[in-house]
Every structure is written in structure tokens, then in C-alpha cells.
Design a protein around this motif. Structure first.
Motif, mmCIF file in Angstrom:
data_model
loop_
_atom_site.group_PDB
_atom_site.id
_atom_site.type_symbol
_atom_site.label_atom_id
_atom_site.label_comp_id
_atom_site.label_asym_id
_atom_site.label_seq_id
_atom_site.Cartn_x
_atom_site.Cartn_y
_atom_site.Cartn_z
ATOM 1 N N TYR A 96 -57.325 9.976 -3.906
ATOM 2 C CA TYR A 96 -58.557 9.127 -3.972
ATOM 3 C C TYR A 96 -59.225 9.333 -5.420
ATOM 4 O O TYR A 96 -59.373 10.634 -5.718
ATOM 5 C CB TYR A 96 -59.521 9.547 -2.770
ATOM 6 C CG TYR A 96 -60.743 8.690 -2.763
ATOM 7 C CD1 TYR A 96 -60.755 7.572 -2.275
ATOM 8 C CD2 TYR A 96 -61.977 9.496 -3.442
ATOM 9 C CE1 TYR A 96 -62.155 7.135 -2.322
ATOM 10 C CE2 TYR A 96 -62.991 8.474 -3.375
ATOM 11 C CZ TYR A 96 -63.295 7.494 -2.799
ATOM 12 O OH TYR A 96 -64.275 6.740 -2.867
ATOM 13 N N HIS A 103 -59.583 6.716 -15.100
ATOM 14 C CA HIS A 103 -58.963 5.459 -14.873
ATOM 15 C C HIS A 103 -57.494 5.687 -15.156
ATOM 16 O O HIS A 103 -56.886 5.487 -16.182
ATOM 17 C CB HIS A 103 -59.474 4.554 -15.727
ATOM 18 C CG HIS A 103 -60.824 3.784 -15.489
ATOM 19 N ND1 HIS A 103 -61.230 3.077 -14.612
ATOM 20 C CD2 HIS A 103 -61.910 4.528 -16.151
ATOM 21 C CE1 HIS A 103 -62.461 2.896 -14.551
ATOM 22 N NE2 HIS A 103 -62.843 3.753 -15.482
ATOM 23 N N TRP A 114 -49.912 0.316 -11.853
ATOM 24 C CA TRP A 114 -51.316 -0.137 -11.586
ATOM 25 C C TRP A 114 -52.341 0.531 -12.004
ATOM 26 O O TRP A 114 -52.134 2.001 -12.116
ATOM 27 C CB TRP A 114 -51.356 -0.150 -9.943
ATOM 28 C CG TRP A 114 -50.348 -0.954 -9.242
ATOM 29 C CD1 TRP A 114 -50.626 -2.210 -9.031
ATOM 30 C CD2 TRP A 114 -49.142 -0.754 -8.885
ATOM 31 N NE1 TRP A 114 -49.504 -2.976 -8.362
ATOM 32 C CE2 TRP A 114 -48.538 -1.923 -8.201
ATOM 33 C CE3 TRP A 114 -48.493 0.321 -8.783
ATOM 34 C CZ2 TRP A 114 -47.363 -1.779 -7.897
ATOM 35 C CZ3 TRP A 114 -47.047 0.335 -7.983
ATOM 36 C CH2 TRP A 114 -46.675 -0.649 -7.695
ATOM 37 N N LEU A 120 -55.789 2.304 -11.759
ATOM 38 C CA LEU A 120 -56.697 2.582 -10.923
ATOM 39 C C LEU A 120 -58.076 3.077 -11.352
ATOM 40 O O LEU A 120 -58.251 3.439 -12.684
ATOM 41 C CB LEU A 120 -56.069 3.855 -10.015
ATOM 42 C CG LEU A 120 -54.840 3.385 -9.466
ATOM 43 C CD1 LEU A 120 -54.303 4.936 -8.725
ATOM 44 C CD2 LEU A 120 -54.705 2.513 -8.514
ATOM 45 N N SER A 121 -59.197 2.947 -10.596
ATOM 46 C CA SER A 121 -60.459 3.242 -10.816
ATOM 47 C C SER A 121 -61.192 4.207 -9.813
ATOM 48 O O SER A 121 -60.604 4.193 -8.683
ATOM 49 C CB SER A 121 -61.272 1.902 -10.953
ATOM 50 O OG SER A 121 -60.715 1.040 -11.992
ATOM 51 N N GLY A 125 -62.861 5.356 -6.615
ATOM 52 C CA GLY A 125 -62.812 4.625 -5.594
ATOM 53 C C GLY A 125 -61.713 3.959 -4.990
ATOM 54 O O GLY A 125 -61.541 3.734 -3.753
ATOM 55 N N ASP A 126 -60.512 3.680 -5.706
ATOM 56 C CA ASP A 126 -59.411 3.465 -5.249
ATOM 57 C C ASP A 126 -58.588 4.676 -4.557
ATOM 58 O O ASP A 126 -58.820 5.678 -5.159
ATOM 59 C CB ASP A 126 -58.600 3.016 -6.591
ATOM 60 C CG ASP A 126 -59.056 1.791 -7.155
ATOM 61 O OD1 ASP A 126 -59.668 1.173 -6.252
ATOM 62 O OD2 ASP A 126 -58.696 1.433 -8.147
ATOM 63 N N CYS A 127 -57.768 4.408 -3.905
ATOM 64 C CA CYS A 127 -56.851 5.413 -2.930
ATOM 65 C C CYS A 127 -55.494 4.861 -3.093
ATOM 66 O O CYS A 127 -55.093 3.644 -3.129
ATOM 67 C CB CYS A 127 -57.601 5.833 -1.746
ATOM 68 S SG CYS A 127 -57.449 4.415 -0.372
ATOM 69 N N ALA A 128 -54.517 5.752 -2.729
ATOM 70 C CA ALA A 128 -52.939 5.529 -2.445
ATOM 71 C C ALA A 128 -52.579 6.501 -1.667
ATOM 72 O O ALA A 128 -52.732 7.701 -1.924
ATOM 73 C CB ALA A 128 -52.189 5.386 -3.917
ATOM 74 N N TYR A 161 -59.452 13.442 -9.223
ATOM 75 C CA TYR A 161 -59.150 12.778 -7.925
ATOM 76 C C TYR A 161 -58.837 13.860 -6.905
ATOM 77 O O TYR A 161 -58.591 15.095 -7.164
ATOM 78 C CB TYR A 161 -57.853 11.853 -8.003
ATOM 79 C CG TYR A 161 -56.678 12.460 -8.314
ATOM 80 C CD1 TYR A 161 -55.675 13.127 -7.599
ATOM 81 C CD2 TYR A 161 -56.566 12.739 -9.980
ATOM 82 C CE1 TYR A 161 -54.638 14.001 -7.931
ATOM 83 C CE2 TYR A 161 -55.289 13.486 -10.331
ATOM 84 C CZ TYR A 161 -54.349 14.014 -9.316
ATOM 85 O OH TYR A 161 -53.268 14.717 -9.780
#
Length: 158
Positions: free
Chosen positions: A76, A81, A91, A93-94, A96-99, A120
Motif C-alpha cells: 500500500y 510515486h 504501472w 503508482l501513487s 493510496g494505490d495498492c497491489a 509504503y
């Protein structure tokens, strides 16, 4: 803090960093040299899964491109970035993004290609018998009672 102390909460960024920055053999450790991990789950005595607050300095990778045989992983993004790179693409990411990465799924890692730090949360289970595979590097890993043990793909030690 005593090992048997019960902790209710901590301020994550104030916690000590992991003593050993990387378990990777010397040919690979440089790629993660700017990675700073704060092992948060250990503070609470968590044994089924780990939680790290991780910061990547500019130009640093989170890990080598890898996948786990048994471990699920989740990240998370809190600050910065990073680029998420998998064996399926890249990709941006910023915050608030999660994977998430299921065991035996896509090989993955984060790369900080910016001039600012990336921070993160990384969460992964601690399934016994886990192995790591590295599609781009002559490296394989096995989880042992003492931590990760690395060899070349043919089993030759580093």
C-alpha cells in the motif's frame, strides 16, 4: 522494549530500522541498498504475517523481480510515486494505490525512478517452506528457520 511486553500501538516512522538491510548475496544487494525497512509486525509479536514500513530512496528497488511459492504479498503506497514492475508490464503508482501478489502469481517488485523517497506498507504471510524465484537473475531462495538462504539456480552457494 522487553520481548514479552505487550504493545498496544506505536508511531510507525519512529520505530527502528531493520538491522541487516538485505539478505541478498553481494552481487544483488546493491540494487536494494537504499531500501529502509521498519519491521512493525514484530513489535506486536505477530508470527503469522509480517508488516514492514518501507522507504525506497531514489534509484532503489524494493527487491529483485521475484515471486513466492507460498507467500502472498500486499503493498500500500503511502508517499511517493514508485513504478510497479511485473512480468506482465509496468504501472506508475501513487499514494493510496495498492497491489497484491498471490503465491505463484506474477513476479513483481517496486522501483523508485523519481528524485523523492517512496514509502509504503508491505504485508506478507510467513508460510513455512516458502521459496523465492527470480526470473531475471541467477538466484533462488528458500525460507529456513534462520531466514532466507540464497543459492544460484543450480544450487551452487554464493
Amino acid at each position: 522494549m522487553p520481548k514479552d511486553a505487550k504493545v498496544a500501538f506505536v508511531h510507525a516512522k519512529a520505530q527502528p530500522t531493520r538491522v541487516k538491510p538485505s539478505n541478498y548475496p553481494p552481487p544483488f544487494a546493491k540494487r536494494v541498498e537504499g531500501r529502509i525497512k521498519r519491521p512493525l509486525g514484530d513489535l506486536f509479536g505477530l508470527t503469522n504475517f509480517g508488516v514492514n514500513l518501507t522507504t525506497l530512496k531514489p534509484g532503489t528497488e524494493s527487491a529483485l523481480l521475484h515471486r513466492h511459492s507460498k507467500q502472498d504479498e500486499f503493498v500500500y503506497i503511502l508517499e511517493g510515486h514508485p513504478t510497479l514492475r511485473t512480468d506482465e508490464g509496468e504501472w506508475a503508482l501513487s499514494p493510496g494505490d495498492c497491489a497484491g501478489f498471490a503465491a505463484n502469481g506474477a513476479a513483481h517488485h517496486l522501483i523508485n525512478r523519481t528524485d523523492a523517497p517512496v514509502t509504503y506498507l508491505e504485508i506478507g504471510d510467513r508460510m513455512a517452506g516458502d521459496e523465492g524465484s527470480y526470473p531475471e537473475d541467477d538466484l533462488k531462495a528458500a525460507m529456513t528457520p534462520d531466514g532466507w538462504a540464497f543459492t544460484q539456480k543450480d544450487g551452487t552457494p554464493y
